[in-house]
Scaffold this motif. Structure first.
Motif: not given
Lengths: 234, 234
Positions: A75-79, A94-99, A134-137
């Motif tokens: 797991l790593e923080q994405l944006k 506010v959403s913190v997206a993870y990869l 979609d943007e996150i993906l």
DNA sequence: TTGCTTGTTGTCGACCTGACAACTACTGTC
DNA sequence: GACAGTAGTTGTCAGGTCGACAACAAGCAA
């Protein structure tokens, strides 16, 4: 003291979990059971707990919503996504997206407490997700493709031991291009900080063919490699 | 409906603004005027407004707290920091950190409404910042060094037109190593998607020496280059 | 045994890199 | 104004890497 001086937010985490299945890059999506966007596909995620680390929240939500095994998960923080209108509900979210990347692409069988989750080819769901997912993906896809070049992340798509051909399959699936087996072999064997031989060998993928040597990955998934594996027309 | 179901957060932005001054990488810091950490150096930043984009908040805080000119500023989201104990104040505070680069390293003269801001060499302030800003600074420094390799970010340290030697100075300052002028020249001139000649030339840095050709950067600061400028012992 | 398939090693020309020399076009000084 | 000094720019070349492709190795199936 400043209880009402500044705007109040909810903070969520969303996880883009990738796997390679049948030579394709796939992503885990869940069907939303409640408004807004009820019934649409979305990335797994949810609200961050009161005293919870962001990363821990991402891992927890992934397990809760999909029942996927948490072990071996990279797991790593994405944006962070925080456009004022990204959520129609009251208060800003506010959403913190993870990869994330997993070798355990099997979902628990029905009957568990997992929500309705499914693996889908990235190309199929692109353009059809709820919220700004979609943007996150898209961001996650670009990140994972780039991380393959200069980190050990490719190994996180595979079980603890694997062959060089399997690893090549990951690169081909994520980058969407064919890689010369000979050159790839030489390149990966030359790098001393990525693969360690186990001394064993296994039958090749199709059952036919020469047995392949089995390797184990060295180091952490998101740790950088000394020499990159460049994408440029390999 | 879920007004009190989930934890409430404050969201802030912090900006790591870099510049190259006198051949060194420097960062803009402000002295904190209030508790917590009163009197210590910190990164400029503040609370996100009610209906404000995160990026807009970062740019606004930078201008408000330092009076720096907002034009020509390259800004990119860096990472979000949200450890439960990162702020001692009531309620959790999640901070979205931004990386920024400017050619306008001059601060407004005293008397403006800018807070007490100062340029400091990165090496000097590392380890002495308030909150978790040391961690943010380290992350930003790594990011900017890496971005020089494969984006046009180096040009964002310089005015609209500049010489190849000035550009080389940026790479040397950020990477902390000496670069061969001849090889650098050839490399940058070979890339067709980075520099565009203006036809003009100017006197060299020291006043003495052959005049240098003047270039203009093509494209956006964080846009990727077709061929990277590799850091490896150049 | 003969093919067939997959993994692995060899070969080689084209290109790129890094070290360093040489040359150019100025400025300041005597 | 000749001369030295300085910084920008081009030349050269050995060594390394890359990518295309051939060749070999080791198993399976018929």
């Amino acid at each position: 003291m400043f209880t009402s001086d500044f705007p109040i937010f909810y903070v969520t985490v969303d996880v883009v979990l990738f796997a390679v299945r049948e030579g394709r890059l796939e992503v885990l999506v869940v069907r939303r059971g409640e408004a807004p966007h009820e019934g649409r596909w979305a990335l797994p995620g949810g609200f961050v707990g009161d005293d919870e680390e962001l990363l821990a929240a991402a891992r927890r939500e992934l397990v809760e919503e999909t029942g996927i095994a948490g072990e071996g998960l990279a797991l790593e923080q994405l944006k962070t996504f925080g456009a004022p209108d990204r959520d129609r509900r009251p208060h800003r979210v506010v959403s913190v997206a993870y990869l994330a990347v997993t070798p355990n692409a099997e979902l628990p069988t029905a009957g568990s407490d997992a929500r309705e989750a499914e693996w889908r080819p990235v190309d199929d769901v692109t353009g059809h997700l709820a919220f700004d997912h979609d943007e996150i993906l898209a961001e996650a896809r670009a990140r994972v493709a780039s991380k393959l070049e200069y980190t050990r992340l490719a190994a996180a798509f595979l079980p603890p031991t694997f062959t060089i051909a399997q690893l090549r399959g990951v690169y081909e699936a994520v980058w969407g291009l064919a890689i010369d087996p000979g050159n790839f072999q030489r390149k990966l064997r030359a790098a001393t900080d990525f693969l360690a031989s186990t001394g064993e060998s296994v039958k090749p993928a199709g059952g036919r063919g020469r047995p392949a040597e089995v390797f184990r990955a060295i180091g952490e998934p998101f740790e950088a490699l000394a020499v990159p594996v460049p994408r440029s027309s390999m």
